[in-house]
Design an enzyme around this catalytic site. Structure first.
Site, PDB file in Angstrom:
ATOM      1  N   ASP A 172       1.005  -1.183  -0.076  1.00  0.00           N
ATOM      2  CA  ASP A 172      -0.121   0.159   0.032  1.00  0.00           C
ATOM      3  C   ASP A 172       0.994   1.096  -0.008  1.00  0.00           C
ATOM      4  O   ASP A 172       1.514   1.466   0.995  1.00  0.00           O
ATOM      5  CB  ASP A 172      -0.918  -0.124   1.104  1.00  0.00           C
ATOM      6  N   HIS A 173       1.152   1.815  -1.111  1.00  0.00           N
ATOM      7  CA  HIS A 173       2.114   2.737  -1.109  1.00  0.00           C
ATOM      8  C   HIS A 173       2.006   3.971  -0.463  1.00  0.00           C
ATOM      9  O   HIS A 173       2.788   4.878   0.058  1.00  0.00           O
ATOM     10  CB  HIS A 173       2.445   3.283  -2.818  1.00  0.00           C
ATOM     11  N   HIS A 235      -6.094   2.633   1.163  1.00  0.00           N
ATOM     12  CA  HIS A 235      -5.138   3.573   1.858  1.00  0.00           C
ATOM     13  C   HIS A 235      -5.911   4.423   2.868  1.00  0.00           C
ATOM     14  O   HIS A 235      -4.970   4.710   3.836  1.00  0.00           O
ATOM     15  CB  HIS A 235      -4.974   4.668   0.665  1.00  0.00           C
TER      16      HIS A 235
END
Ligand code: NAD
Length: 481
Positions: A172-173, A235
């Site tokens: 999950d950047h 996110h």
């Protein structure tokens, strides 16, 4: 600090994500001296390319996606020497023997799954079937991880059949962003905030992820997903977890993830009046493009390009403090931030409190990553005791004496964590499932009611009803700018 020697195989290396983020990010790590000389990167995808052709493609990607100041011809040439290419078909037999032959037995081995999500399970099976997965092998799995609880469970089960949980890095950047990690440092390395970090002192929390662009070329894909699945389930819930979690006993992957999981499990169901869904419309002639229905190629679409929700974390610390989340496309500006608004002091000693505002701690993820605390002081000058709010600003770029460009991008930082074997900033399987378990009934409820998203003007701050969601609680959203 350089990492151990590695073979990183980017599967889907000719695709958009690899070309725009993964390969440029790896070059920046090379430039920063973090890659030992023995580190190698292998591209793999369906296209039948020679190694030279793939390297030329990477050179183009670097030219397009790396800051001009970092484009040093000698370094680019040295980086390209690390790069190889093998044509493979995830759904077929071609290429696997060649890929196996290209890998070294004695270095860290990682496979980055940068292919369509429908191929993730199959790819894990192939790696196993062709003997490419050693006990030390790591796999990096892109988003989306499932589209509901059932599909996420099925994918977890397939991955678990071939890899142990400690080998699986669900990316999950958002968790790779400098400020997001700083949130943990600010909370747990200072005594200042933690005693106030609860419903007694925090009025509410706002989390905003606003995008200025529309769904553009990804319209057909996005239309099957929508903002809830695409942004909130992953996110935004991850950000919420980092704010709401209890202090982990140690900064250690499972200790952190255990605490995040407890938060997800404490999330209450969200009733219909606490949800606002929207779809952007473009007035004719549209300056920045068409409306959502056009972009999605689906005139009957009920998919939301915007969502705002009021969320409750039902536990001892947070009962009474709502978390307002909002995210959308084609909004006024591209901005992501978390704002924590504190309560009023119990009593004011000042006669003239006109300038008084709540303390707000703002954690900015983009643009200009940084943390900012709004505090009250006396307005300077002879005008008597008049109050004014000023920001205590900690922009990382200025605070660290850099121009900001040396803050590593989220992807490159996370890939280096994979090589180091550090899973702290990756989602565990049970976390992802718990997040879907909360998300599914919310989506099922609006689907059952046949709700239509509310139109909002492209370039605006979102639908009217989202403003009302706050107004009726006597609060307001921060401006998107
Ligand atoms: P893309 O369609 O641009 O690229 C897909 C890649 O997979 C190409 O290299 C293609 O050759 C390869 N491929 C397709 N079928 C294959 C097969 N059968 N065998 C071997 N290779 C095959 O996709 P993308 O936008 O780069 O996205 C890759 C992944 O990253 C997806 O899971 C996506 O959801 C995720 N992701 C992408 C972005 C983004 O900004 N592009 C952002 C977040 C997540």
């Amino acid at each position: 600090i350089p990492v151990d020697p590695f073979d990183l195989v980017v599967i889907g290396a000719t695709g958009d994500l690899a070309q725009r983020k993964i390969l440029p990010g790896l070059y920046r790590r090379h430039l920063a001296g973090q890659m030992p000389p023995e580190a190698r990167i292998l591209g793999a995808a369906r296209s039948d390319l020679t190694e030279a052709a793939f390297r030329a493609m990477v050179a183009d990607a670097l030219a397009a996606h790396v800051d001009a100041a970092k484009q040093h011809p000698a370094e680019i040439a040295a980086f390209l020497k690390r790069i190889g290419y093998v044509a493979i078909d995830v759904s077929g037999a071609a290429g696997w023997g060649a890929l196996k032959a290209a890998l070294r037995p004695d270095v860290v081995r990682a496979f980055y799954f940068s292919v369509a999500p429908g191929l993730f399970g199959e790819l894990a099976e192939r790696l196993h079937e062709h003997g490419l997965a050693t006990p030390q092998t790591r796999i990096v799995v892109e988003k989306p991880f499932g589209r509901d609880l059932a599909s996420a469970r099925a994918l977890n089960a397939t991955l678990a059949a071939h890899f142990a949980e400690h080998q699986i890095y669900r990316i999950d950047h958002y968790l790779g962003k400098e400020t997001v990690q700083n949130l943990m440092a600010v909370r747990f390395a200072n005594i200042l905030f933690e005693p106030l970090w609860n419903a007694q002192y925090i009025d509410h929390v706002q989390i905003t992820v606003a995008e200025a662009v529309g769904v553009g070329g990804r319209g057909a894909y996005y239309d099957k997903s929508g903002a809830m699945r695409d942004m909130v389930q992953n996110h935004m819930l991850q950000l919420l977890c980092l704010i709401a979690m209890e202090p982990p006993w140690h900064f250690d992957p499972d200790a952190v993830r255990d605490e995040k999981l407890k938060v997800i499990r404490a999330l209450q169901p969200v009733p219909a009046p606490d949800i606002v869904r929207g779809q952007y419309v473009a007035r004719d002639p549209a300056p920045g493009g068409a409306g959502y229905l056009h972009d999605a190629g689906n005139p009957a679409s009920r998919t939301e390009s915007y969502i705002a929700l009021k969320v409750h974390v039902a536990n001892w610390r947070w009962t009474g403090t709502p978390f307002y989340l909002r995210t959308g496309k084609r909004l006024r500006a591209r901005t992501s931030e978390i704002a924590i608004t504190f309560k009023e002091p119990p009593h004011s000693i000042f006669d003239d409190a006109r300038g008084w505002r709540e303390n707000v701690l703002v954690i900015r993820l983009q643009p200009n990553e940084g943390i900012n605390l709004k505090v009250m002081i006396k307005e300077p000058g002879p005008g008597g005791m008049r109050l004014v709010q000023v920001p205590l600003d900690m922009s990382f770029a200025t605070a660290l004496g850099e121009d900001g460009t040396d803050i590593p991008d989220a992807y490159e930082r996370l890939i280096m964590d994979v090589i180091r074997g550090n899973q702290t900033l990756f989602m565990r399987g049970d976390e992802v499932e718990a997040a879907w378990a909360w998300t599914d009934p919310i989506i099922a409820a609006w689907e059952a009611r046949g709700d239509r998203p509310q139109p909002y003007d492209a370039g605006s701050s979102g639908p009217e009803d989202a403003l009302m969601l706050m107004h009726r609680d006597g609060r307001r959203w921060r401006e998107i700018r």
